[in-house]
Design an enzyme around this catalytic site. Structure first.
Site: not given
Ligand code: EPU
Length: 433
Positions: A22-23, A116, A121, A309, A401
């Site tokens: 998915k991701n 969320c 996030r 995850d 999802r």
């Molecule tokens: N963060 C910030 N600022 C930003 C972006 C992120 O502080 O601008 C923080 C977040 O709050 C978190 C950390 O950095 O504490 C990591 O977040 P990340 O940005 O890596 O998360 P994401 O890219 O929004 C993806 C996955 C998530 C998974 C996270 C971490 C997708 C679509 N989603 O989210 O997947 O938990 O990486 O590995 O790729 C799931 O599939 O259940 C899921 C939540």
């Protein structure tokens, strides 16, 4: 709203195949915005989040055709560049169209994702990275508006680390924008997740010049144009981990096929520490069942460390371990929603300051519980399969999802799990994913 009814205590047998990630699929589908040529994306899982992404792309002018596991895309000549709130609020990953749109059209308007349930996030790192490439960013009326300067985006040296380390989707957004910028971009503290590598490989197959993906330093030499994509996404490592844990907790010798164990080393190491042996082949994993397993300590961190995850699902296994386990959540310190529900099933878990302490018990007992987000739902399914008696999980739209027809697939390997439909419409909002 649908519920799952699980009769616990069944032994599983046979094999279960892993779906496409998915991701990986979500950001990869967004590259269809970056080329005028027809694209073909394979191994796409049939999931609610993918449906939402397709709707976002349609709104942005991409025609899509979804046949089986393949989505074919083509950019129309007329389009708008706004990803609206009613779609992005359903799935935060909708924000991954920001970089591709900005790169391809010189501007993008994307709804701010909002709250969320798994914790705050923010998207500050996405915006910082795009600004470093020269984009002018404004936030107004709940939307991010990004605009490239007159001469277009320009390569830059960007430090993309935040207080929780690297960010997967920020790395994706900046990598996509830099792929069509002038000159060279270096991303330092880039996310190393296999899904980032998959996106980079897909972009390179379209003519991008990206090196270093999978390491903390990614270098992108901008190119003028990208050609068609014909890409098949990698297997879902989190789904694979969920099935491995389902096998372990039900003491069943199942085989998980079509996975990439090399993407799951931290998970496999935790199982080893718990005394659960998993036979590893190139693309499959087989559980060697144990009657009881040991407690251990887990800390979630960016890849290649233990993935957040898979945390809730691992907590289910720990709840039946011998001794006291701990989980320290370093990505989303509040992501322990599964704990309260598992306690209703007899688990002994206390949560404070981003850490869960799980005192192993001899048995779980079936109960009525509620799914609160994607991975918490998966954890409850696993716990229900191990529990004595019946478990009724409400709000399972969360699990749809990220897991394709999970109940049908688990039933094929011997689980007693059925979906009960109430016929009432579901109002899904972003909650994990
Ligand atoms: N963060 C910030 N600022 C930003 C972006 C992120 O502080 O601008 C923080 C977040 O709050 C978190 C950390 O950095 O504490 C990591 O977040 P990340 O940005 O890596 O998360 P994401 O890219 O929004 C993806 C996955 C998530 C998974 C996270 C971490 C997708 C679509 N989603 O989210 O997947 O938990 O990486 O590995 O790729 C799931 O599939 O259940 C899921 C939540």
């Amino acid at each position: 709203m649908d519920t799952f009814l699980i009769k616990g205590g069944q032994r599983l047998s046979g094999s279960i195949a892993v779906s496409g990630s998915k991701n990986s699929a979500l950001p990869i589908l967004a590259v269809s915005l970056m080329t005028g040529e027809a694209c073909r994306f394979g191994n796409i899982p049939t999931l609610r989040d993918i449906q939402t992404q397709v709707k976002i792309l349609n709104t942005l002018g991409v025609e899509t055709q979804w046949t089986g596991r393949v989505i074919s895309t083509l950019m129309r000549d007329t389009y708008n560049s706004t990803a609206p709130y009613e779609l992005v609020k359903q799935m935060r990953a909708g924000v991954c169209v920001l970089g591709p749109l900005l790169a391809a059209r010189g501007e993008a308007t994307v709804s701010l994702p909002g709250g969320c349930v798994i914790g705050e996030r923010p998207i500050d790192l996405h915006l910082k990275g795009l600004e470093a490439l020269g984009a002018e960013i404004t936030l107004e009326h709940g939307y991010v508006h990004a605009k490239a300067p007159k001469g277009g985006l320009k390569g830059a040296e960007i430090y993309l680390g935040g207080k929780f380390g690297s960010s997967v989707l920020a790395t994706d957004n900046v990598m996509c924008a830099a792929a069509l910028a002038k000159g060279t971009t270096t991303i330092e503290c880039a996310a190393c997740e296999p899904e980032v590598v998959d996106l980079a490989d897909c972009l390179n197959s379209m003519g991008a010049k990206i090196t270093g993906a999978g390491s903390p330093r990614i270098t992108i030499q901008g190119v003028r144009k990208l050609k068609a994509a014909n890409w098949s996404v990698i297997p879902d490592r989190i789904e694979a981990a969920t099935f491995v844990l389902a096998g372990a907790i039900t003491r069943s010798p199942i085989t998980i096929t079509g996975c990439r164990p090399s993407h799951m080393l931290a998970m496999l190491d935790v199982l080893r520490q718990m005394g659960i042996h998993v036979e590893r082949k190139a693309t499959s994993l087989t559980i060697v069942p144990e009657q009881r397993w040991k407690a251990t300590e887990v800390v979630t961190l960016p890849h290649p460390a233990f993935p957040t995850d898979a945390q809730a699902q691992t907590m289910a296994l720990m709840s039946l371990a011998e001794g006291t386990s701990t989980i320290t959540e370093r990505i989303y310190p509040e992501r322990f929603m599964a704990a309260a529900e598992m306690k209703r099933m007899g688990a002994k878990i206390s949560v404070a300051n981003g850490q869960a302490i799980i005192q192993g018990v001899e048995k779980l007992s079936g109960a009525e519980v509620m799914a609160s987000d994607l991975r918490a739902s998966a954890a409850l399914v696993i716990a229900g399969m191990a529990a004595q008696g019946e478990t009724l999980i409400s709000r399972v739209y969360h699990i749809d999802r990220g897991y394709e027809r999970i109940e049908e697939r688990l039933r094929k390997i011997g689980a007693k799990i059925t979906r009960v439909s109430s016929g009432q419409p579901e109002q899904a909002l972003a909650a994990g994913g």
